[in-house]
Each structure stands twice: as structure tokens, then as C-alpha cells.
Design an enzyme around this catalytic site. Structure first.
Site, PDB file in Angstrom:
ATOM      1  N   GLY A 702      27.396  35.846  33.233  1.00 50.48           N
ATOM      2  CA  GLY A 702      27.335  34.199  33.391  1.00 50.48           C
ATOM      3  C   GLY A 702      27.395  33.600  34.669  1.00 50.48           C
ATOM      4  CB  CYS A 703      25.742  30.486  36.227  1.00 54.91           C
ATOM      5  SG  CYS A 703      25.845  29.332  34.558  1.00 54.91           S
ATOM      6  CE1 TYR A 704      30.863  25.734  35.691  1.00 57.08           C
ATOM      7  CE2 TYR A 704      29.940  26.095  33.386  1.00 57.08           C
ATOM      8  CZ  TYR A 704      30.240  24.985  34.461  1.00 57.08           C
ATOM      9  OH  TYR A 704      30.069  23.876  34.341  1.00 57.08           O
ATOM     10  CB  ALA A 705      31.363  34.513  34.418  1.00 60.61           C
TER      11      ALA A 705
END
Length: 886
Positions: A702-705
Site C-alpha cells: 500500500g502507498c501509506y504502508a
């Protein structure tokens, strides 16, 4: 002649490390101001002398750094340490921060000469008195009434600063009149404005010798006693010309100069960059005038003097750390180059330069033989006029496959004036490809990582290279080094001899040994000695930049491995923002061909943004995907579908695999398989690249991750509790389907939190790091880009400098991770293909650090990372088709 401007001004450029000679710790007796503290001053101070020093050492840099800079600053007479110009706005808004910084300098025995203005305050007072300020050519017109107000104001502001310093235990002496003699600048034009003709050095020296910080106003006086107004910048410049200090500091609310992209300029070397800078369209108005004035000032001062533009709260960091905090401006040095020994007017001086870092009975003989070698063989030498820096490059020949940096010797003065970085700028300009080796315990290792594109370690040596992008070429280079070590770079007999001589050297001078293999690089360096960072779980085969080459053994005999045809890609779910970003990347990829795109909403329409072929959107069913997989039509399936949707397509590919020998690659951009151990988690900077290279099914993070993991991972072994991640994303992260999270009208002038606990990325980050985290996502009104502010508890006391060094070491060689000093900005990462990590602010306890990370959620947070994984798994160079971070 050789410009370093592109290095200094590139977007997000950080200060190239400034190195100083090793310095012994100052004895307690050398901390002079202790005799100046009265007992009452100590009792009233918030910090004891010892406490202030300890606090500063733990907050701005390592003890070693501070000692080295103290050694430098105390090597000159007290009044020649620094001139600090304080603007009126600083006295109004940042008085406490200013005085705290000055108190530290005073405590460790340094006496800056302070000169202040009061322009904003004067404007306010004049307006209150009904007097409209008038300026001509940027200079305040000063009539009798204005002068009367200004004189009273300057005395008040001077007293305010002196009293605040006294509160912090600093003895300060106000020097308000008689410090500058002047004549009228042009009485008819500007009235009571002065042109400084002299500086009263005796009063300044007397104040310092008696243990007081001199605090001057920018008021001057004529020979007959008339008071004149003088611009504070002008007063500071004249003061610097009289005292010739090591540092001239201009305190600024902005904290430095900024380039066209809004990034702070970390360093400017005027001899190399001035003409180029002044030709840039963005260098205008105040920035242009400031650079011009500083050049005019530095041209009249010793070359060791530098100017710093800095925020008052960062003064200690600017003065006592390698990374600095503001904009550092130096004259620098222009470089010369030679291709023949006869070009050196004094060969004996050249020999002395090569000899200065060597000892032992055969040192002179070794250098003599090296010079004879250079007489008979082609080379290019780069050096400054005083020979404070010397680099020698040997071109490729039958025993050397690439140009080789054979010698790099830098003196103390060379490091202080930034010649080392100018040399490397020259090397990169004239040598597109270069190879060199150093010892893996070398103190300069982080500096060399910063200059290189890749490296490999073997038997205590590290071979670096830049500019070599061909996969086969890199593989051969690494193989030769693994087999032959430094000898592969040529003339092993000469090398071994010079290597022995270099090992006997004990003087603190930076060099690579004077031999064709460039075996040594030791010297002036404020970077702590660290082992080579090659953790097995991250970098297989101890290779830095491992995946810059084409995978020598593409998995499963994939058809594209021979490079006879491009890899065939199918994109399922091409309507969303991520799908469109990936289409754009594939359009410019030389070895991938987008053959099929599927979107239920766009079926039948022509695909835009792809120029290699005409493609029409399809609405592929799982059965269609199964049949295409059976026929071997696709090499890589990319699932760009919402969470919970792609399983039928993946199951269809599994079904086809059972009845076919085709094993295509699947990359899933959703969260569906990120917790499935049978899938490879595709974060190349943290997951072994060999795992990704051999994978047939990859779960794209994920992008946030991605940003959060990269922002925390280097400190895993130092965690003292649960990190807390405050994340804010642009509304593109909410996808194209209308919702409150991508409603621009709702988001305008707003910040929207959502899933305050138990967000899927919280679980993903915790699972991958093996340590629980708290994640609090928000969405804002900008379109793309994510900012994380991460609070990380520590299990031991650490300094900001040490933490930043950990990050620099951890991500050295990673082309898509950039470690910066300041907290990175979303607008600087939007549209870029990597992650920026910075901030590194340590709490006063030393047990908590705040790290900031930014990422473009559509690129490195999704499409770019997808392509990175595809490249690795399909056997291409990892960064092929990806514009790397600058």
C-alpha cells in the site's frame, strides 16, 4: 570551468557533508566562559554549564562533531570566530531562540560579535507617529524625525537583547555608539544615512577579552559626532571586513535561500556556481541581491571565511554539524586539469602532494615510481591552485575495463572549502563511467555511497561505480571484482606496493592511495567509522544497488529473458488513477508492451496515453483471463482492482497453470494478498530482491504502508515502544469512485480523518515490520502525495545526527529513497517516483524521534513500485523505465 551548480541546486538537494580534521576533545580548562559566570547567573539560568553542553551535544550532533568544530573555531583569536547579523524581526519573534543559541556559544568559549537592526519595529513606530516610511533604491530615506525615532528604538532593542542574554547567564556588553565611523552616503538623496568608513575594533576586542559578548547597533557616527542610520546588512559586512572572521551569519526567518522549486539551497560555491546562478530566471529580486552582496563580501575576505543564512533556532546545528541547516555560501575553488606530468609546473610539489599522507621508509620511492608510471601512461588529473585537492583518473585499457579513480588526496583546507565535492562534480562531468575501491571500514564510506550508483563488498574492500547501467556490464564488473579484487583494476604490483605504504600512513589526510586501483580513501571526515551496511535480509550477495543490473537468471525461463521480444503485459482495472499512471510508465518502457487493458466502464473505448500500439478497452471476464493464460499470451498480469475484487481473476490464472506450462507473473495492487504468505511482498528496499526476482505472484504494498515502513525500518532495533504514524493523503488516494474522501468541495479548508483505528494499512505495516504501530490516516484537498509524521519511541538515548546517519547508511545506494535533512514536503514529492525521509527531530529526553516521510501515492506508492517489482521478476534492470530520484 567545472560547475557544481547542478549538485547544489537540484530539487531537494541536501548539504553535501562538510568534513573537518579529527580533533582532540577540549580540556575543561579550555572552556573559558566558566570564569565569567557569577554564581547568581548560574542559579538563574535554566541550564547549568554542563547541562547546556550535554543537551546540545544530544540534540544537534555527535560529541565528536562538536569537538571538531570547537577545535576549528577556537583556532583563531576570539573576535575572529563569527559576526552574526540579527534582523529586527528576529528580535521580535525569535528572541528566546536567539539568546539560547548565543548562550551555548558563550558557554563553550566562543564570542560572536553581534550586530542588529530594527527595521520592522521602526516602520511600526513611524506609522504610529504618522510618518510614512520612504525608500529610494531600497535604502530608507532618513530625515531628522525618522532618525530621532530610530536612535531611541535601537537603544531599546539593544537593551532588550542584552537583558535577555543576561537572564540566560551570558555577560553581554552593549556597544551602541562609536563602533562605526561614517560619512554621508548622499545627504541630498537619503538624508541621515551613512556609508561606513571605519570600525572600532579596539572596543570590540576589549569587550571580548573581559568575557563579554559585544552587541552592536547598526548606527554610525561622523567625525563631528552626527549620528547616521546604516543598514544592518551593510554594517555586518563592514564588521566582517574589519575582523575577518571564520563565519558571517545572517539570521533569517526563512532559514536560507531557496531555488526555483522551493527547495532550500544547502550550499553554494561561488567560484564554480556564481555565473550560472546569476543567469537563472528564478534568481532575482532579493535572492539575486543577497547572492551578489555576499560574493562582493567574500571576495574581500580570506578564502576560509564562509557565510551562513540560517534560522536562529538552527544556529547550533549550522555551526556544529556536518549537515548544517541553512544555506552555506563559500568562495570554493575552481579546478584545473592536466593530462601530462609536464603540465605540472613543479613536479616536486606534485610528489610532495602524493607524499603528504604517507610514511615509511619506502614512501618516497613509491611516489617516485608512481610519478614515473604517470609519465608513461595516460591519465587525467584534477586539482585546485594550492593543490589542496588532487584526483587522478586512469582511462580504460586492456587490463582495466573502466576508467578508474586512482588517487584522491584532500587536505584539511580542501575539505573546509568543499573542493572534494567540486572534484567529484568534475569527475562526473568528464567521466560518464567511473570505478574505484576503498576499504569497507573507511570513515568516508557514506560519502562514497552518496557519489556512487552501486557497489559490491569483498574481503574488506568495497568497489564503487557510477554511470554503468548496462546489466551485463555490471554483472561482469562484479564477477571480476569477486574473482580478482582490486587487482582487476590494473597494475597489481604497483598497487600492492603503494597499498603497503598507505597502510603505514598516520596523518589525518583523506586519500585513495596513489595507485591505479584506488585502494585507499581515509582522512578528514566527521562521519563516524561504521561497518559496511549490507544486511543479508535486504541486499543479497552483499551487493549495494544489486538490482541496477539485469537479472542474470530470470525465473522459470520466461520468454522475455532472452530479450528477443518485450514482455507482454495485461492490465485488469485500467480506469483508476493507478492504472493510468502505470500505462504512462509502460509507454516509455523499452522492454515491456501493454497488450491488453480491461475496464468494465470503458469497454469499447480507445486507450489514451499509450503510443506503441492502438488498444481498445475490453471487459475481460475471469474465463477470458484463464484462456489467455493457457495460450501463453501474457507474461505479466497486473491487477489494479479495488480490494476484494481480483480473486476470481487470480483463481482463473491458477486454474490455467494447472493445465499449462506457462507461469506468468501476477502483480496485485490491492490489499487482497498482502497477508498471504504464499505471495511475495513487493517492497524491494526492505524485502530481499532475490525473493522478488524469483516470484510469480507479488502483492504490491500500500502507498501509506510503503512510506511508513521505509520511515521506521532503520530504527527497528532501537524501538522503545509503539510508533505512531499521522498520515495525510491527497484525495486521489480515495480513487475515482465518488465519496466524501474525494469530494473537493467538502475537503476545501478542511482535513478529514478516517479509520482512526484498525485501518488495513495499520495491520499491513505492523505485519511487515514485525512490530505493532498506530496509524491515523487523513485526507486533504491536494490531489496526489502523502505526508507521514512518525513519532518513534527509542530504547536508548540517541542524537539527531546519529539517527540521520543510520538512515543514510541504511538507504545508501537506493535510487528511490532519498534521505534529507529538513522535513520533506508533499509538493516536492508529487509527481516523483521515490520516497523522501527527513526531519529526525529528537525530543529533549533523547528517547523519542520524529521522522517525516513523503511519497506520491500513485507512483512509488503504487504504479512505480509495481513496475519496480515487474522489472525484477521479469529479468530487467530494476529501475528500467523509472525516472530515479535526484
Amino acid at each position: 570551468m567545472l560547475s557544481a551548480c547542478s549538485t547544489a541546486l537540484r530539487a531537494g538537494a541536501r548539504r553535501t557533508v562538510r568534513r573537518l580534521p579529527k580533533a582532540r576533545a577540549l580540556p575543561v580548562a579550555a572552556i573559558r566562559p566558566l570564569r565569567c559566570f557569577s554564581s547568581s547567573a548560574i542559579r538563574n539560568s535554566d541550564l547549568t554549564t554542563r547541562g547546556m553542553i550535554v543537551q546540545t551535544l544530544s540534540s544537534v550532533g555527535s560529541k565528536r562533531e562538536v569537538q571538531q568544530y570547537l577545535s576549528l573555531f577556537t583556532s583563531v583569536s576570539s573576535q575572529r570566530f563569527a559576526v552574526i547579523k540579527v534582523g529586527g524581526a528576529i528580535l521580535t519573534d525569535y528572541l528566546d531562540e536567539l539568546c539560547s543559541s548565543l548562550a551555548f556559544l558563550y558557554t563553550v568559549g566562543l564570542y560572536p560579535v553581534i550586530v542588529h537592526g530594527a527595521g520592522p519595529q521602526l516602520n511600526n513606530l513611524l506609522e504610529q507617529a504618522g510618518i510614512e516610511p520612504q525608500f529610494e533604491e531600497g535604502i530608507r530615506i532618513t530625515d531628522a524625525k525618522t532618525l530621532q525615532v530610530a536612535r531611541k528604538l535601537f537603544l531599546q532593542e539593544n537593551l532588550k537583547l542584552v537583558n535577555k542574554l543576561e537572564e540566560k547567564g551570558v555577560h553581554a556588553q552593549p556597544l551602541t555608539m562609536g563602533m562605526f565611523t561614517a560619512e554621508y552616503l548622499n545627504k541630498d538623496k537619503w538624508g541621515y544615512v551613512g556609508k561606513i568608513t571605519g570600525v572600532n575594533k579596539e572596543s570590540i576586542e576589549s569587550a571580548i577579552s573581559n568575557g563579554y559578548l559585544p552587541v552592536l547597533t547598526s548606527m554610525a557616527m561622523t567625525e563631528d559626532g552626527q549620528v547616521l542610520n546604516v543598514n544592518a546588512d551593510v554594517a555586518a559586512a563592514e564588521l566582517a571586513r574589519a575582523l575577518e572572521p571564520l563565519k558571517v551569519v545572517y539570521l533569517s526567518e526563512k532559514g536560507g535561500l531557496f531555488d526555483a522549486s522551493g527547495q532550500k539551497i544547502s550550499a553554494i560555491n561561488l567560484d564554480e556556481e556564481y555565473d550560472h546562478l546569476m543567469s537563472q530566471e528564478w534568481v532575482r529580486y532579493g535572492t539575486r541581491l543577497k547572492i551578489k552582496e555576499i560574493k562582493e563580501l567574500l571576495d574581500t575576505l580570506p578564502r576560509t571565511t564562509s557565510v551562513a543564512i540560517i534560522h536562529p533556532q538552527d544556529l547550533q546545528k549550522e555551526l556544529f554539524t556536518d549537515s548544517g541547516a541553512g544555506t552555506l555560501i563559500r568562495r570554493g575553488s575552481k579546478l584545473l586539469s592536466s593530462r601530462d606530468i609536464l603540465d605540472f609546473k613543479d613536479v616536486e610539489k606534485l610528489k610532495d602532494v602524493l607524499l603528504r599522507d604517507r610514511e615509511g621508509p619506502d614512501a618516497r620511492v613509491t611516489v617516485d615510481k608512481y610519478v614515473e608510471f604517470l609519465k608513461e601512461n595516460p591519465f587525467v588529473a584534477y586539482y585546485d591552485g594550492p593543490m589542496n585537492a588532487l584526483a587522478i583518473v586512469l582511462p580504460p585499457n586492456k587490463t582495466r575495463s573502466h576508467a578508474t579513480l586512482a588517487t584522491l588526496t584532500i587536505t584539511k583546507s580542501g575539505w573546509l572549502t568543499n573542493v572534494a565535492d567540486n572534484v567529484f562534480t568534475a569527475l562526473k562531468k568528464e567521466h560518464p563511467k567511473l570505478v574505484w575501491t576503498v576499504k569497507e571500514d573507511d570513515e568516508n564510506l557514506a560519502w562514497f555511497f552518496d557519489k556512487a550508483d552501486g557497489s559490491i563488498a569483498r574481503n574488506g574492500d568495497v568497489m564503487f561505480w557510477y554511470g554503468i547501467e548496462n546489466g551485463d556490464e555490471i554483472i561482469q564488473l562484479m564477477a571480476d571484482f569477486t574473482r580478482h579484487g582490486r587487482a582487476m583494476l590494473g597494475d597489481s604490483n604497483l598497487e600492492s606496493r603503494l597499498h603497503r605504504a598507505a597502510n603505514n600512513a598516520s596523518q589525518n589526510v583523506s586519500r585513495t592511495g596513489a595507485q591505479p586501483a584506488a585502494a585507499q580513501a581515509r582522512g578528514y571526515c566527521t562521519i563516524a567509522r561504521r561497518p559496511l551496511m549490507t544486511p543479508a535480509k535486504t541486499l543479497p550477495q552483499t551487493v549495494r544497488g544489486y538490482a541496477t543490473s539485469t537479472n542474470p537468471n530470470p525465473p522459470y525461463g520466461k520468454k522475455n529473458a532472452s530479450k528477443t521480444q518485450p514482455a507482454r503485459v495485461a492490465l485488469i482495472g485500467a480506469r483508476g488513477y493507478t492504472g493510468q499512471a502505470l500505462i504512462s510508465l509502460l509507454n516509455s518502457h523499452p522492454n515491456m508492451d501493454l497488450c491488453s487493458v480491461s475496464s468494465r466502464e470503458l469497454a469499447g473505448q480507445k486507450l489514451k496515453g499509450y503510443d506503441k500500439r492502438e488498444i481498445t478497452y475490453e471487459n475481460l471476464s475471469p474465463e477470458d483471463v484463464r484462456d489467455m493464460e493457457k495460450r501463453g499470451e501474457i507474461d505479466c498480469w497486473v491487477m489494479a482492482l479495488p480490494n476484494g475484487v481480483c480473486k476470481p481473476y487470480v483463481d482463473a490464472i491458477y486454474e490455467a497453470r494447472n493445465s499449462s506450462s506457462n507461469h506468468s507473473l501476477i502483480v496485485d495492487l490491492s490489499a487482497d494478498y498482502r497477508f498471504d504468505s504464499s505471495w511475495t511482498y513487493g517492497l524491494p528496499e526492505l524485502v530481499p530482491r532475490s525473493n522478488i526476482a524469483n516470484a510469480t505472484q507479488i502483492a504490491n504494498p500500500g502507498c501509506y504502508a510503503t512510506a511508513a515502513q521505509l520511515g521506521i525500518a532503520p530504527l527497528l532495533e532501537h524501538l522503545g515502544g509503539q510508533p505512531t504514524i499521522f498520515g495525510v493523503s491527497g484525495y486521489s488516494g480515495a480513487g475515482t469512485k465518488p465519496s466524501p474522501k474525494n469530494d473537493v468541495e467538502l475537503l476545501t479548508n478542511n482535513l478529514m480523518p478516517y479509520s482512526l483505528t484498525d485501518h488495513i494499512h495499520e495491520r499491513e505495516i505492523s505485519n511487515q515490520l514485525g512490530h505493532s504501530v498506530a496509524f491515523i490516516p487523513h485526507v486533504a484537498v491536494w490531489f496526489q502525495g502523502i505526508h507521514h509524521t512518525i513519532s518513534i519511541p527509542l530504547n536508548k538515548t540517541m542524537t539527531s545526527r546519529d539517527i540521520r546517519q543510520i538512515y543514510q547508511d541504511r538507504y545508501a545506494g537506493e535510487k528511490l529513497v532519498k534521505v534529507v535533512g529538513e522535513a520533506p514536503l508533499v509538493k516536492a514529492i508529487s509527481g516523483k517516483h521515490g520516497v523522501e525521509i527527513g526531519g529526525f527531530a529528537v525530543h529533549s529526553s533523547g528517547k523519542r524521534v520524529v521522522v517525516c516521510a513523503t511519497i506520491d501515492n500513485l507512483l512509488k506508492g503504487a504504479a512505480t513500485q509495481c513496475l519496480q517489482n515487474m522489472n525484477l521478476a521479469l529479468g530487467f534492470a530494476e529501475y528500467e523505465g523509472i525516472p530515479v530520484m535526484k
